[in-house]
Design a protein around this motif. Structure first.
Motif, PDB file in Angstrom:
ATOM      1  N   TYR A   1      31.846  42.695  40.115  1.00 29.22           N
ATOM      2  CA  TYR A   1      33.233  42.211  40.085  1.00 29.22           C
ATOM      3  C   TYR A   1      34.215  43.304  39.696  1.00 29.22           C
ATOM      4  N   ILE A   2      33.899  44.102  38.684  1.00 30.77           N
ATOM      5  CA  ILE A   2      34.838  45.113  38.206  1.00 30.77           C
ATOM      6  C   ILE A   2      35.165  46.121  39.304  1.00 30.77           C
ATOM      7  N   GLU A   3      34.142  46.557  40.058  1.00 33.85           N
ATOM      8  CA  GLU A   3      34.389  47.494  41.157  1.00 33.85           C
ATOM      9  C   GLU A   3      35.256  46.844  42.229  1.00 33.85           C
TER      10      GLU A   3
ATOM     11  N   PRO B   1      41.571  34.362  45.702  1.00 32.14           N
ATOM     12  CA  PRO B   1      40.254  34.693  45.121  1.00 32.14           C
ATOM     13  C   PRO B   1      39.471  35.776  45.859  1.00 32.14           C
ATOM     14  N   PRO B   2      39.292  35.718  47.191  1.00 37.06           N
ATOM     15  CA  PRO B   2      38.526  36.796  47.835  1.00 37.06           C
ATOM     16  C   PRO B   2      39.229  38.144  47.750  1.00 37.06           C
ATOM     17  N   GLN B   3      40.552  38.144  47.758  1.00 35.79           N
ATOM     18  CA  GLN B   3      41.291  39.396  47.626  1.00 35.79           C
ATOM     19  C   GLN B   3      41.086  40.006  46.241  1.00 35.79           C
ATOM     20  N   ARG B   4      40.793  39.159  45.237  1.00 39.82           N
ATOM     21  CA  ARG B   4      40.569  39.651  43.870  1.00 39.82           C
ATOM     22  C   ARG B   4      39.116  40.045  43.632  1.00 39.82           C
TER      23      ARG B   4
ATOM     24  N   ILE C   1      43.115  45.906  43.160  1.00 43.34           N
ATOM     25  CA  ILE C   1      44.364  46.264  42.490  1.00 43.34           C
ATOM     26  C   ILE C   1      44.971  47.512  43.113  1.00 43.34           C
ATOM     27  N   LEU C   2      44.144  48.506  43.414  1.00 46.51           N
ATOM     28  CA  LEU C   2      44.663  49.732  44.027  1.00 46.51           C
ATOM     29  C   LEU C   2      45.239  49.470  45.419  1.00 46.51           C
TER      30      LEU C   2
ATOM     31  N   TRP D   1      36.533  39.808  32.169  1.00 42.78           N
ATOM     32  CA  TRP D   1      36.547  39.469  33.586  1.00 42.78           C
ATOM     33  C   TRP D   1      37.510  38.306  33.859  1.00 42.78           C
ATOM     34  N   ALA D   2      37.395  37.263  33.059  1.00 39.79           N
ATOM     35  CA  ALA D   2      38.265  36.099  33.267  1.00 39.79           C
ATOM     36  C   ALA D   2      39.728  36.461  33.038  1.00 39.79           C
TER      37      ALA D   2
END
Length: 311
Positions: A289-291, A269-272, A297-298, A254-255
């Motif tokens: 977080y991963i979702e 940060p919020p965009q990520r 990214i897409l 994650w990091a």
């Protein structure tokens, strides 16, 4: 006299064309940039007690996950490969800031890079922070836009920072934030190496979570300058506490993903997909977080999204 003698000795060894090596290096960088989608240079600075090969390995790993696009440089400062060299190395890290500053100025002037990013780790963050304070002082009379246009410094990331928190505060007072487009500071509650450093120095480390919470002035500053500086708490990130918790930028998927996304796309940060810690200006990792990151990214990379849809 010994310093002058050493300088003269070095000059004597440079030969008739002392700038030949610099030109060759810039040419090699420009060849790679010409064949890259993004004209970015990434620089990694290591921590203490490492051998020369260590930053090469880490830089290669990070570059791999960036798709070998752009140019990734392992910046090796003269650390000592001994666990007993801590005090010597932290002094050396700060003392060699001039060298990194000159190198960054050279890259901005002599290469075709559009953006230059710097990732500092552990004691290497001392070197990075001091470097940008020097740049800020040298350019104090200029506007931030002019400085960034000339120096091309984009993302500056401090991970596991082994420096006193108040020192960065002094650098910020010297308008350090006028130099990079954005400064990210990663902190952790489970970093045992920084806990030992705090014990040895009796000072809170920049890479640690604020003991007792952040005071009103600090929080206010971060809110006021959130376009220029972010603090990210990795404590809840997957595998952030692996080992002694100090190498989470490699051990935590994650990091590492968050750092690489910042370097690749320049998202905030919020965009990520990060979220606020309550009313705090600090950002943290939510359970999904991963979702969130995949969607971010897409959205940032339409070509990747199209390629996945066609598979």
């Amino acid at each position: 006299s010994s310093l002058v003698g050493s300088e003269m000795c070095i000059r004597d060894r440079l030969g008739k064309d002392p700038h030949a090596a610099a030109r060759a290096f810039a040419e090699a960088v420009n060849v790679k940039l010409a064949n890259s989608i993004h004209k970015d240079i990434y620089i990694y600075t290591h921590g203490y007690k490492v051998i020369f090969e260590d930053p090469i390995l880490v830089a290669s790993e990070l570059w791999h996950f960036l798709g070998y696009d752009g140019v990734f440089i392992a910046y090796a400062w003269p650390a000592t490969p001994s666990r007993w060299a801590y005090l010597r190395d932290i002094e050396t890290a700060e003392g060699f800031a001039r060298n990194l500053r000159v190198f960054l100025e050279y890259l901005a002037d002599e290469t075709d890079a559009e953006r230059i990013h710097v990732l500092g780790y552990s004691a290497g963050t001392r070197l990075v922070a001091r470097t940008f304070e020097q740049m800020a002082l040298l350019n104090h009379h200029r506007k931030a836009g002019e400085i960034r246009n000339d120096l091309k410094i984009d993302q500056v990331i401090l991970v596991g920072s082994d420096m006193e928190r108040g020192v960065l505060g002094a650098y910020l007072a010297d308008v350090l934030l006028k130099v990079p487009r954005h400064l990210s500071i990663y902190i952790s509650e489970t970093d045992q190496a920084l806990s030992l450093s705090r014990f040895l120095t009796s000072r809170e480390r920049l890479g640690q979570v604020w003991a007792g919470g952040m005071d009103v002035a600090e929080a206010g500053y971060l809110y006021q300058h959130e376009a220029d500086i972010s603090v990210i708490n990795v404590t809840e990130a997957s595998q952030a506490a692996a080992g002694n918790g100090h190498g989470y930028f490699r051990s935590s998927p994650w990091a590492s993903s968050d750092i690489l996304t910042t370097l690749a796309y320049g998202l905030n940060p919020p965009q990520r997909g990060l979220v606020r810690q309550g009313d705090s200006p600090v950002w943290s990792f939510p359970e999904d977080y991963i979702e969130r990151l995949r969607e971010a990214i897409l959205n940032a990379d339409p070509n990747l999204k199209k390629a996945l849809e066609n598979d």
